[in-house]
Enzyme design. Sequence first.
Site, PDB file in Angstrom:
ATOM      1  N   HIS A 294      68.147   0.788  24.725  1.00 45.97           N
ATOM      2  CA  HIS A 294      68.905   0.571  23.491  1.00 45.97           C
ATOM      3  C   HIS A 294      68.532  -0.782  22.862  1.00 45.97           C
ATOM      4  CE1 HIS A 294      72.317   3.101  25.621  1.00 45.97           C
ATOM      5  NE2 HIS A 294      71.295   3.850  25.262  1.00 45.97           N
TER       6      HIS A 294
ATOM      7  N   HIS B  54      63.952   5.093  28.475  1.00 42.04           N
ATOM      8  CA  HIS B  54      64.925   5.170  27.395  1.00 42.04           C
ATOM      9  C   HIS B  54      65.766   3.902  27.444  1.00 42.04           C
ATOM     10  CE1 HIS B  54      68.203   6.065  24.835  1.00 42.04           C
ATOM     11  NE2 HIS B  54      69.059   6.154  25.825  1.00 42.04           N
TER      12      HIS B  54
ATOM     13  N   GLU C 132      70.189  12.532  32.339  1.00 37.95           N
ATOM     14  CA  GLU C 132      69.121  12.847  31.383  1.00 37.95           C
ATOM     15  C   GLU C 132      67.903  13.433  32.092  1.00 37.95           C
ATOM     16  OE1 GLU C 132      69.027  12.071  28.018  1.00 37.95           O
ATOM     17  OE2 GLU C 132      70.779  10.778  27.756  1.00 37.95           O
TER      18      GLU C 132
ATOM     19  N   HIS D 149      70.903   5.355  18.274  1.00 39.78           N
ATOM     20  CA  HIS D 149      71.116   5.417  19.714  1.00 39.78           C
ATOM     21  C   HIS D 149      70.145   4.514  20.485  1.00 39.78           C
ATOM     22  CE1 HIS D 149      71.328   8.123  23.576  1.00 39.78           C
ATOM     23  NE2 HIS D 149      71.360   6.831  23.842  1.00 39.78           N
TER      24      HIS D 149
HETATM   25  O1  2HA Z   1      71.940   7.349  30.605  1.00 43.44           O
HETATM   26  O2  2HA Z   1      71.590   5.629  27.721  1.00 43.44           O
HETATM   27  O3  2HA Z   1      71.684   7.940  26.484  1.00 43.44           O
HETATM   28  C1  2HA Z   1      72.341   6.369  29.763  1.00 43.44           C
HETATM   29  C2  2HA Z   1      71.933   6.581  28.372  1.00 43.44           C
HETATM   30  C3  2HA Z   1      71.936   7.933  27.821  1.00 43.44           C
HETATM   31 ZN    ZN Z   2      71.086   5.899  25.651  1.00 49.60          ZN
END
Ligand code: 2HA
Ligand code: ZN
Length: 270
Positions: free
Chosen positions: A144, A142, A119, A215
């Site tokens: 989850h 980022h 990313e 996501h």
């Molecule tokens: O790199 O969560 O969406 C791992 C991730 C990408």
């Molecule tokens: Zn991710």
Amino acid sequence: MKSILDNRPSLAAEIEKVAEVAGYLWQKGWAERNGGNITVNITEHIDDDIRALPAISEVKSIGTTLPQLKGCYFYCKGTQKRMRDLARDPMANGSIIRILDDCASYVIIADQAVMPTSELPSHLSVHNYLLAKGSPYRASLHTHPIELVALSHNKKFMEKDVATRLLWSMIPETKAFCPRGLGMVPYMLPGSVELADATIRAIDDDYDVVMWEKHGVFAVDTDIMSAFDQVDVLNKSALIYIAARNMGFEPDGMSQAQMQELSDVFGLPK
Ligand code: 2HA
Ligand code: ZN
């Protein structure tokens, strides 16, 4: 083993914060397998000795040209690396990169040739945008977060500021510590240019935390701990909402008047 962090307390402190946050992400169940990414612009902690360090990788293309990043340095989580491993050993599960003068390529300089996250182009595009805007933000995260991602599976919550208003109204701290709320980006392929562009547009629309539908979230702040805190308070509110629903009722939420008073007293945006 020798490390670039040796005898560099301010740089080491930044990387320690990354490791601490990575541990929290794992403990919270927000970082399964190699899920999530962290990049931090560490340029202000870079001294002349570091600038003179040789590359330990080939020159790699970023895939795009980012003029604000000339001569910048970033700590990046490694591709395929796990947050839970990064928490124990950040310099074996991530690396420090130098952006070259063409603003379109980089080299790894320390400690090991750990390839940065796939990313990277999108994270670096966001850092380029932040610098262009004169923002003091240096960290991007980022992850989850389970309950926030669950919320994004309902179209109602994907409408602009519906989730923001709900989450703010669950507990006063949420608006106080996430005053810009939760921006919403409809589902797009992970790692795509489209997703990166839409994320930058949402940040530009004045959000520090952006939901990628079904996501995860992307958050920016001055440092990685503050970016984590913003996601954490939002997810806490989602947990309170779910707890109330599990007790069999729709929570009242703070009233408009209570939200207004909070905003006035703490000088928060409307
Ligand atoms: O790199 O969560 O969406 C791992 C991730 C990408
Ligand atoms: Zn991710």
